[in-house]
Design a protein around this motif. Sequence first.
Motif, PDB file in Angstrom:
ATOM      1  N   ASN A   1      27.012  22.720   8.265  1.00 35.34           N
ATOM      2  CA  ASN A   1      27.423  23.742   9.235  1.00 35.34           C
ATOM      3  C   ASN A   1      28.781  23.407   9.828  1.00 35.34           C
ATOM      4  O   ASN A   1      29.612  24.291  10.044  1.00 35.34           O
TER       5      ASN A   1
ATOM      6  N   HIS B   1      17.350  15.767   5.737  1.00 32.36           N
ATOM      7  CA  HIS B   1      17.761  17.134   5.385  1.00 32.36           C
ATOM      8  C   HIS B   1      18.459  17.834   6.540  1.00 32.36           C
ATOM      9  O   HIS B   1      19.470  18.507   6.353  1.00 32.36           O
ATOM     10  N   TYR B   2      17.891  17.703   7.755  1.00 32.34           N
ATOM     11  CA  TYR B   2      18.473  18.451   8.869  1.00 32.34           C
ATOM     12  C   TYR B   2      19.812  17.866   9.298  1.00 32.34           C
ATOM     13  O   TYR B   2      20.683  18.596   9.790  1.00 32.34           O
TER      14      TYR B   2
ATOM     15  N   ALA C   1      16.732  25.180   4.130  1.00 27.34           N
ATOM     16  CA  ALA C   1      17.829  25.260   5.102  1.00 27.34           C
ATOM     17  C   ALA C   1      19.040  24.487   4.601  1.00 27.34           C
ATOM     18  O   ALA C   1      20.185  24.922   4.722  1.00 27.34           O
ATOM     19  N   ARG C   2      18.788  23.342   3.979  1.00 27.21           N
ATOM     20  CA  ARG C   2      19.904  22.532   3.478  1.00 27.21           C
ATOM     21  C   ARG C   2      20.653  23.270   2.363  1.00 27.21           C
ATOM     22  O   ARG C   2      21.876  23.303   2.338  1.00 27.21           O
TER      23      ARG C   2
ATOM     24  N   VAL D   1      22.108  19.575   6.988  1.00 29.39           N
ATOM     25  CA  VAL D   1      22.347  20.965   7.423  1.00 29.39           C
ATOM     26  C   VAL D   1      23.404  20.970   8.522  1.00 29.39           C
ATOM     27  O   VAL D   1      24.349  21.763   8.509  1.00 29.39           O
TER      28      VAL D   1
ATOM     29  N   ALA E   1      22.765  26.034   3.941  1.00 30.42           N
ATOM     30  CA  ALA E   1      23.942  25.505   4.643  1.00 30.42           C
ATOM     31  C   ALA E   1      24.964  24.978   3.644  1.00 30.42           C
ATOM     32  O   ALA E   1      26.178  25.144   3.799  1.00 30.42           O
TER      33      ALA E   1
END
Length: 276
Positions: free
Chosen positions: A143, A135-136, A76-77, A139, A80
Amino acid sequence: MPITVMELYRDVLPKTNCGDCGHPTCLAFATLVIVEKFPLANCPHIDEGLLTRYRDRLVEQQSGGASVKKDVAGDAREWAKERGSSMRFEDLPARIGGKLVESDGMPALELPYLNDFILITRDTIRKKTGGELGHYQQVFIYNHIAMGGSALPAGKWVSLKEVPHSGPKLRSMKAHVEDHLVRRFQGKPGELAVEAAAIGGEPMIGFDHSADAAFLFRVMPRIPVMLLFWDGDPADGFDAEVRFLFDETINRHLDIESIMFLCELIRELLCGGEEK
Ligand code: SF4
């Protein structure tokens, strides 16, 4: 090459987060298809041609066990980051605030982030003090970089239900954010004030006279968030209540998934728990 969560999300799913598959978001569904082997056809809205093209490859991948339990957060990272890197670096201060500086001989954007500062270079996001960001959280910041639309906070506050496309998220907000905060801080407004101050929350006395407390979090320069708290009295049948407010420009800077992530992050930081 195995199909990844991000490939499935980006190239196959409709990204409407309608919830008809029984999961709150298309990204959650994509993760379950890749990691937990859920059938792709559980989403009834996939274009027939795409479904045919991907279904057999997925069945083969799932039966072979490829790509199971992979690094979904890292995936996901990277996705993004790819979106964020399409933005001109020099434009970032005008779009999301902060200032351009040099870090290890490279251009970097120094950006206030809650009660801290982060440094964003073309390849990395890290705390100015050198610490890592989860990581999130990266992200979330990528974003914002990809969406950040210059608009300065207008000073007009709106609740989540007034933010476009938030309808399917209201229950999740209550269950995963508000109810946790109520359980943690009911009868303890003083503790809420201490925890809020620890992450940069400014008490906003008189902001809303009906609330027992209000705190302003300057998450990033274009993203102020207000937390309102009404204490309860369970003996009298009144539970505490919590509400997040956002500047009316929030949807120019964050998509609805990122807004939810942000509220969950503030909840975690206030209540304690694993950092994302
Ligand atoms: S059914 Fe699920 S995967 Fe399909 S569009 Fe709706 S939320 Fe996305």
